[in-house]
Every structure is written in structure tokens, then in C-alpha cells.
Design a protein around this motif. Structure first.
Motif, PDB file in Angstrom:
ATOM      1  N   PRO A  19       9.095  -3.840  -2.205  1.00  0.00           N
ATOM      2  CA  PRO A  19       9.434  -3.763  -0.781  1.00  0.00           C
ATOM      3  C   PRO A  19       8.281  -3.253   0.087  1.00  0.00           C
ATOM      4  CG  PRO A  19      11.277  -3.016  -2.078  1.00  0.00           C
ATOM      5  CD  PRO A  19      10.142  -3.232  -3.044  1.00  0.00           C
ATOM      6  N   SER A  20       7.575  -2.218  -0.381  1.00  0.00           N
ATOM      7  CA  SER A  20       6.467  -1.678   0.416  1.00  0.00           C
ATOM      8  C   SER A  20       5.337  -2.691   0.530  1.00  0.00           C
ATOM      9  CB  SER A  20       5.952  -0.371  -0.191  1.00  0.00           C
ATOM     10  OG  SER A  20       5.478  -0.573  -1.506  1.00  0.00           O
ATOM     11  N   GLU A  21       5.079  -3.452  -0.538  1.00  0.00           N
ATOM     12  CA  GLU A  21       4.037  -4.479  -0.493  1.00  0.00           C
ATOM     13  C   GLU A  21       4.458  -5.642   0.408  1.00  0.00           C
ATOM     14  OE1 GLU A  21       2.043  -3.890  -4.934  1.00  0.00           O
ATOM     15  OE2 GLU A  21       3.851  -5.112  -4.691  1.00  0.00           O
ATOM     16  N   ALA A  25       2.334  -6.866   3.670  1.00  0.00           N
ATOM     17  CA  ALA A  25       1.888  -8.251   3.815  1.00  0.00           C
ATOM     18  C   ALA A  25       2.354  -8.853   5.141  1.00  0.00           C
ATOM     19  CB  ALA A  25       2.407  -9.088   2.644  1.00  0.00           C
ATOM     20  N   LEU A  26       3.623  -8.638   5.497  1.00  0.00           N
ATOM     21  CA  LEU A  26       4.147  -9.231   6.722  1.00  0.00           C
ATOM     22  C   LEU A  26       3.603  -8.542   7.962  1.00  0.00           C
ATOM     23  CD1 LEU A  26       7.843  -9.904   5.680  1.00  0.00           C
ATOM     24  CD2 LEU A  26       6.077 -11.598   6.157  1.00  0.00           C
ATOM     25  N   PHE A  27       3.451  -7.230   7.904  1.00  0.00           N
ATOM     26  CA  PHE A  27       2.929  -6.529   9.080  1.00  0.00           C
ATOM     27  C   PHE A  27       1.445  -6.809   9.272  1.00  0.00           C
ATOM     28  CE2 PHE A  27       6.951  -4.443   8.872  1.00  0.00           C
ATOM     29  CZ  PHE A  27       7.219  -4.109  10.184  1.00  0.00           C
ATOM     30  N   THR A  28       0.727  -7.110   8.209  1.00  0.00           N
ATOM     31  CA  THR A  28      -0.670  -7.522   8.341  1.00  0.00           C
ATOM     32  C   THR A  28      -0.747  -8.856   9.067  1.00  0.00           C
ATOM     33  OG1 THR A  28      -1.311  -6.351   6.324  1.00  0.00           O
ATOM     34  CG2 THR A  28      -2.783  -8.090   7.089  1.00  0.00           C
ATOM     35  N   ARG A  29       0.192  -9.746   8.782  1.00  0.00           N
ATOM     36  CA  ARG A  29       0.223 -11.037   9.453  1.00  0.00           C
ATOM     37  C   ARG A  29       0.547 -10.880  10.933  1.00  0.00           C
ATOM     38  NH1 ARG A  29       4.215 -15.046   6.799  1.00  0.00           N
ATOM     39  NH2 ARG A  29       3.508 -16.259   8.594  1.00  0.00           N
ATOM     40  N   ALA A  30       1.401  -9.903  11.269  1.00  0.00           N
ATOM     41  CA  ALA A  30       1.797  -9.700  12.663  1.00  0.00           C
ATOM     42  C   ALA A  30       0.630  -9.238  13.529  1.00  0.00           C
ATOM     43  CB  ALA A  30       2.937  -8.703  12.745  1.00  0.00           C
ATOM     44  N   TRP A  93      14.380 -10.521   4.405  1.00  0.00           N
ATOM     45  CA  TRP A  93      14.760  -9.358   5.216  1.00  0.00           C
ATOM     46  C   TRP A  93      15.245  -8.222   4.312  1.00  0.00           C
ATOM     47  CZ3 TRP A  93      13.228  -8.671   9.905  1.00  0.00           C
ATOM     48  CH2 TRP A  93      13.093  -9.730  10.811  1.00  0.00           C
ATOM     49  N   ALA A  94      16.038  -8.579   3.297  1.00  0.00           N
ATOM     50  CA  ALA A  94      16.558  -7.563   2.378  1.00  0.00           C
ATOM     51  C   ALA A  94      15.426  -6.897   1.608  1.00  0.00           C
ATOM     52  CB  ALA A  94      17.565  -8.197   1.413  1.00  0.00           C
ATOM     53  N   GLN A  95      14.486  -7.675   1.117  1.00  0.00           N
ATOM     54  CA  GLN A  95      13.337  -7.127   0.392  1.00  0.00           C
ATOM     55  C   GLN A  95      12.480  -6.264   1.312  1.00  0.00           C
ATOM     56  OE1 GLN A  95      12.405  -6.881  -2.593  1.00  0.00           O
ATOM     57  NE2 GLN A  95      10.199  -7.097  -2.867  1.00  0.00           N
ATOM     58  N   LEU A  96      12.328  -6.705   2.535  1.00  0.00           N
ATOM     59  CA  LEU A  96      11.483  -6.017   3.512  1.00  0.00           C
ATOM     60  C   LEU A  96      12.001  -4.620   3.842  1.00  0.00           C
ATOM     61  CD1 LEU A  96       9.163  -6.243   5.672  1.00  0.00           C
ATOM     62  CD2 LEU A  96      10.832  -7.347   7.162  1.00  0.00           C
ATOM     63  N   LEU A  97      13.311  -4.455   3.879  1.00  0.00           N
ATOM     64  CA  LEU A  97      13.903  -3.197   4.330  1.00  0.00           C
ATOM     65  C   LEU A  97      14.400  -2.311   3.185  1.00  0.00           C
ATOM     66  CD1 LEU A  97      15.754  -4.652   7.425  1.00  0.00           C
ATOM     67  CD2 LEU A  97      13.954  -2.923   7.481  1.00  0.00           C
ATOM     68  N   PHE A 161       2.710   0.407  13.530  1.00  0.00           N
ATOM     69  CA  PHE A 161       3.136  -0.211  12.276  1.00  0.00           C
ATOM     70  C   PHE A 161       3.157   0.783  11.117  1.00  0.00           C
ATOM     71  CE2 PHE A 161       2.019  -4.945  13.212  1.00  0.00           C
ATOM     72  CZ  PHE A 161       3.105  -5.011  14.065  1.00  0.00           C
ATOM     73  N   GLU A 162       2.492   1.918  11.287  1.00  0.00           N
ATOM     74  CA  GLU A 162       2.530   2.972  10.271  1.00  0.00           C
ATOM     75  C   GLU A 162       3.975   3.390   9.969  1.00  0.00           C
ATOM     76  OE1 GLU A 162       1.191   5.996   7.620  1.00  0.00           O
ATOM     77  OE2 GLU A 162       0.145   4.267   8.500  1.00  0.00           O
ATOM     78  N   TYR A 163       4.846   3.242  10.940  1.00  0.00           N
ATOM     79  CA  TYR A 163       6.259   3.577  10.750  1.00  0.00           C
ATOM     80  C   TYR A 163       6.851   2.781   9.588  1.00  0.00           C
ATOM     81  CZ  TYR A 163      11.228   4.122  12.012  1.00  0.00           C
ATOM     82  OH  TYR A 163      12.569   4.392  12.009  1.00  0.00           O
ATOM     83  N   TRP A 164       6.395   1.531   9.438  1.00  0.00           N
ATOM     84  CA  TRP A 164       6.867   0.671   8.359  1.00  0.00           C
ATOM     85  C   TRP A 164       5.945   0.751   7.134  1.00  0.00           C
ATOM     86  CZ3 TRP A 164       7.285  -0.499  13.490  1.00  0.00           C
ATOM     87  CH2 TRP A 164       8.560  -0.825  13.965  1.00  0.00           C
ATOM     88  N   THR A 165       4.660   0.568   7.340  1.00  0.00           N
ATOM     89  CA  THR A 165       3.741   0.496   6.206  1.00  0.00           C
ATOM     90  C   THR A 165       3.551   1.844   5.531  1.00  0.00           C
ATOM     91  OG1 THR A 165       1.808   0.803   7.656  1.00  0.00           O
ATOM     92  CG2 THR A 165       2.510  -1.461   7.218  1.00  0.00           C
ATOM     93  N   GLY A 166       3.739   2.944   6.267  1.00  0.00           N
ATOM     94  CA  GLY A 166       3.629   4.279   5.689  1.00  0.00           C
ATOM     95  C   GLY A 166       4.928   4.785   5.088  1.00  0.00           C
TER      96      GLY A 166
END
Length: 281
Positions: A19-21, A25-30, A93-97, A161-166
Motif C-alpha cells: 500500500p505505501s509503495e 507511485a501514484l502520488f509521484t505521477r500526480a 483505491w482499496a490498495q492505495l488506502l 503529499f507527505e500526508y500520504w507518502t509519509g
């Protein structure tokens, strides 16, 4: 002729992303570096006459204990730049969260989406398993989502984005998330207030969350080092001691006002560069 030649040599399955990876990956694309949310999500500009309350959608989500809906909504806002042409399937979405503590399923994602749709915060269309998500305005009015422009940019606050990636989205409790969003909203402008001084007794009237939730949120943010605090003694002739204490709180690290402004400046500069006409050689 070499019969031992294998054209598929070296082609192996990649290790499945955690999930963290997946988030990274998705936030890097954003690319943008932050999610932008209208301030009215946290506190309404106007409220009914005779009511001493400015609580808003955030307060409704917190009092209703709709943490999953909050997480999903903020994540949709963060990833909106890459969702328009390529909607994500519910499984992604499930994997992401998901996290070690909480596993999301396509069912919990669908339930959270329905909650947000009932609250007029987004609309869904297309296939059920890979819905197209259209954001609505953050006040729950059902109006079209407002794009951030230079002339009204201060009507928005940003969530790095640190809120998600961190991992803060998976590690903070609902009160911690609520108080972080409130503090980010109130300290967004580098020319405005750089600290937040709300006593917990004001939380219900100002933001629609309970005094206990505000207290728990403050404590958690301080424990995790996401905010710093300083107590100031000020004169108050109405106070029994003639003075009272005011607690100033400021977001730190990736959430600091200075860092968030740097992210905004970098995004504006990147947009300006990409919009310039290319030189003809």
C-alpha cells in the motif's frame, strides 16, 4: 542453431506493490506536490442567522465518525490531476488506502463513495468497479468544484503529499486528522497568521467538532512532532489572576507554512514554464 536459447530469459514477475509503495507511485505521477482544498471544507464563510456555529463538512464527517469517507475524499482531491483520463478501479483505491492496521476492500471503498455522494461532495459515473469521479464543491452544496486560480488562491489551503507518502493518513486518528486540517487551513497564508491559538472550548462553535476531539487531536499532533507549541502570558483584567495563557501552535516540517508556500511557488513556476511557447530553432 542453439536450441538452449530462451527469448524469455530474465523476464520475471515484479514483486507486488505494498500500500505505501502504491501511494508513492501514484502520488509521484500526480506531480503537484500537494492537494488543494477549499477553506470552506473546514469552516463555512456564512452560517444561518441566530446560530453561533461555523461548523462545516469536516465537522459533520468527524461527528459522524466517517473517517473512511474523509480519507477517500482527501485522496481524490490529491490525485485529481491523474484521474480525469484514467479513473482508478476500486481494487486500486482499496490498495492505495490500506495499511497494516486497516485493510480496505472494494466494499468499504464503495460504501465511502456512497457516503460522499450523499453529502454532495462528488459524483460517480461509468462502471461500478472503475467509476469516474467528479468532485463537487467542498461545502456540500452540490455546486461545481472550484479550480484554484491566482486571484482566489487564498481561498484554498494545501495538504502536502507527505500526508500520504509519509503515512500520516494511516497513522493519525480521526481527531488528529481533523485538527491537522484545521491548523493547515488557519496557517496557509505566509502574510497572515503563522500560529493557531484556538482554545478547545471554542472547537464546537468554530469548527463543529467536540472539545474532546480537539483536545485529543492537539495532543496527538504534538506527540508526533507535527506541531510545535508555545505558551504566551497576556494581560487580561477580567481574569482572576490579571493574566491568562494563550497557547500558540504552528505546523512543522512538511506541513509548515513556509514549506507549503514553497510547494505552491514551485507548482506555479512549473505551470508557467510548461505554458510558454517553445522556441523555434
Amino acid at each position: 542453431m542453439n536450441n538452449d536459447f530462451d527469448p524469455f530469459a530474465g523476464i520475471e514477475d515484479e514483486i507486488e506493490l505494498s500500500p505505501s509503495e502504491t501511494r508513492l507511485a501514484l502520488f509521484t505521477r500526480a506531480k503537484l506536490g500537494f492537494a488543494r482544498v477549499e477553506k470552506i471544507f473546514v469552516q463555512l464563510d456564512n452560517y444561518p442567522a441566530g446560530e453561533d456555529s461555523r461548523g462545516s463538512v469536516l465537522g459533520d464527517l468527524v461527528t459522524g465518525k466517517k473517517e473512511r469517507a474523509l480519507d477517500l475524499l482527501l485522496t481524490v482531491h490529491a490525485l485529481s490531476p491523474i484521474l480525469e483520463d484514467s479513473p482508478l478501479p476500486l481494487t486500486t483505491w482499496a490498495q492505495l488506502l490500506s495499511s497494516d492496521k486497516h485493510q480496505w476492500t472494494t466494499r468499504t471503498i464503495s460504501t465511502a463513495f456512497r457516503v460522499l455522494q450523499r453529502m454532495s461532495l462528488l459524483e460517480l459515473s461509468g462502471p461500478k468497479q472503475q467509476p469516474v469521479v467528479t468532485l463537487m464543491r467542498e461545502d456540500g452544496s452540490g455546486d461545481a468544484h472550484q479550480e484554484m486560480k491566482s486571484e482566489n488562491g487564498r481561498g484554498f489551503f494545501t495538504i502536502p503529499f507527505e500526508y500520504w507518502t509519509g503515512g500520516d493518513i494511516t497513522q493519525l486518528s480521526l481527531p488528529g486528522k481533523a485538527m491537522l486540517l484545521i491548523i493547515l487551513k488557519e496557517t496557509q497564508d505566509p502574510k497572515g497568521k503563522l500560529t493557531f491559538t484556538m482554545p478547545v472550548s471554542r472547537a464546537q462553535n468554530w469548527y463543529g467538532i467536540s472539545e474532546r476531539s480537539a483536545e485529543r487531536g492537539y495532543f496527538e499532533l504534538a506527540q508526533r512532532g507535527l506541531i510545535q507549541q508555545k505558551v504566551q502570558k497576556i494581560n487580561d483584567p477580567r481574569h482572576p489572576a490579571g493574566r491568562r495563557e494563550v497557547v500558540h501552535r504552528a505546523p512543522m516540517g512538511a506541513y509548515s507554512t513556509a514549506h507549503r508556500e514553497w510547494l505552491r511557488d514551485a507548482a506555479r513556476e512549473a505551470t508557467d514554464v510548461s505554458s510558454r511557447p517553445k522556441e523555434v530553432k
